[in-house]
Every structure is written in C-alpha cells, then in structure tokens.
Scaffold this motif. Structure first.
Motif, PDB file in Angstrom:
ATOM      1  N   LYS A 198       0.896  -1.231   0.002  1.00 46.69           N
ATOM      2  CA  LYS A 198       0.105  -0.101   0.104  1.00 46.69           C
ATOM      3  C   LYS A 198       0.687   1.220  -0.049  1.00 46.69           C
ATOM      4  N   PHE A 199       1.958   1.358   0.841  1.00 46.44           N
ATOM      5  CA  PHE A 199       2.672   2.436   1.143  1.00 46.44           C
ATOM      6  C   PHE A 199       3.593   2.600  -0.368  1.00 46.44           C
ATOM      7  N   GLY A 250       1.336   3.792  -3.023  1.00 53.03           N
ATOM      8  CA  GLY A 250       0.641   5.329  -2.682  1.00 53.03           C
ATOM      9  C   GLY A 250       1.867   6.139  -3.016  1.00 53.03           C
ATOM     10  N   PHE A 299      -1.303   9.999   1.118  1.00 51.09           N
ATOM     11  CA  PHE A 299      -1.400   9.641   2.452  1.00 51.09           C
ATOM     12  C   PHE A 299      -1.217  11.071   3.355  1.00 51.09           C
TER      13      PHE A 299
END
Length: 191
Positions: free
Chosen positions: A168-169, A172, A184
C-alpha cells in the motif's frame, strides 16, 4: 516492455503472479491479493481520481466469473483512461488451478459487448497483441482486452513478496511522486 507511466492493478491468482514474474515491479502495481473479483473496481477508482493517468487492471477469468457485473460499472463510468485486461486461462488460479466450469462455452468478448463496452479486443497470439497494442492499451477510451491462453508459462509462478501495508505504501508513494497528488495525509506539523 511497452509500459510507460501506467498504474497497474492485478487480481488475486494468476494475473498477480504473472505480472510480478514478468516485471518484478513493486511500486507502480497494486496486487489485490485479498479480493478475487474487485481489481477492476479498485482500478476504476484510481482512473476516476487520477484522470491524467492510464490505469491497466488485470483480472483472471476465475475472478471475472465471480463478478461479471463489474463490467456494468465500468461501462457506466466509461473512463477513457481505464483498460480492463482479462487473462483467460480457463482456471481458478488462486485455488490450485481448478478448472473453470463451462469454460468451453464462455465467450468473454460477447459478454463485454453485451454490457455495452464499445472497445473490446480479443487477443490470442503475441502477434495479435503487438498489432493491437496501441489501440487497446494506449489510445484513449475504456477498453476490455481478453487475452486468451496467451501468456501461460510452464514454470511455477512466484508468490507475493510484499505484505499488504508495505505494498500500500509503496504504491501510494509512487502515485504521490508521479502525480504530485497527496495520497497519505501528513500529520499536522510534519515536514
């Protein structure tokens, strides 16, 4: 080798393992491992929120069999930057390659056209893929591309190497760098 700045979303099973083995990419791709039939919906959200970015959404035919109604949503949204790639190998790739029932009688091109998708491509050879690539993957317009038994390596495909939060990071942060859009939220006072 023809991918430029497109974001890629893959479904659980064969399409994720295939893309990982071919590209080794861990930043521009989101491997939707926990959902076998929602990769194109996740990709549609990205395409809607990032209209300047092309998004390729891979889904195996096993996942498609679980949610063909996704094409209704895709057709309704008609996102010009979304390409739905259906990898048709006639098995459930995430469940030990069990055969897909009635697969000999399933016409995914007819299904997509039946939902009103105007740009549908039926590709079953590498030569067809090369000849159709620009129109199917690069030209503006929502497309559904059916890859029929086209990329089925004989070797066993590798499993995922990232856990969910890491993926996810990575994904993103790639979007933030590529588009300048904040994905984020930063804590107040953070630099």
């Amino acid at each position: 080798s023809r991918q430029t700045d497109e974001l890629v979303v893959t479904s659980a099973g064969y399409s994720s393992r295939m893309w990982r083995d071919i590209t080794g990419d861990t930043e521009r791709v989101f491997y939707v491992e926990a959902s076998m039939s929602l990769s194109t919906m996740f990709a549609a959200g990205l395409a809607h929120g990032l209209p300047e970015v092309r998004v390729w959404a891979f889904m195996g035919d096993g996942a498609f069999a679980m949610n063909p109604g996704a094409l209704m949503v895709e057709r309704y949204l008609d996102l010009p930057n979304l390409t739905h790639i259906l990898v048709s190998n006639r098995i459930y790739g995430s469940t030990f390659e069990l055969p897909l029932p009635l697969s000999d009688h399933t016409d995914y091109v007819a299904v997509a056209k039946g939902f009103g998708v105007a740009r549908v491509f039926d590709i079953d050879t590498i030569d067809d893929l090369k000849a159709s690539f620009d129109e199917a993957f690069v030209a503006p317009g929502h497309s559904v591309v059916v890859l029929e038994d086209l990329i089925m390596p004989a070797k066993k495909l590798t499993a995922q190497t990232q856990d969910g939060p890491e993926m996810k990071f990575s994904f993103g942060r790639h979007i933030e760098r590529a588009t300048g859009k904040e994905i984020f939220a930063r804590p107040t006072g953070a630099h």
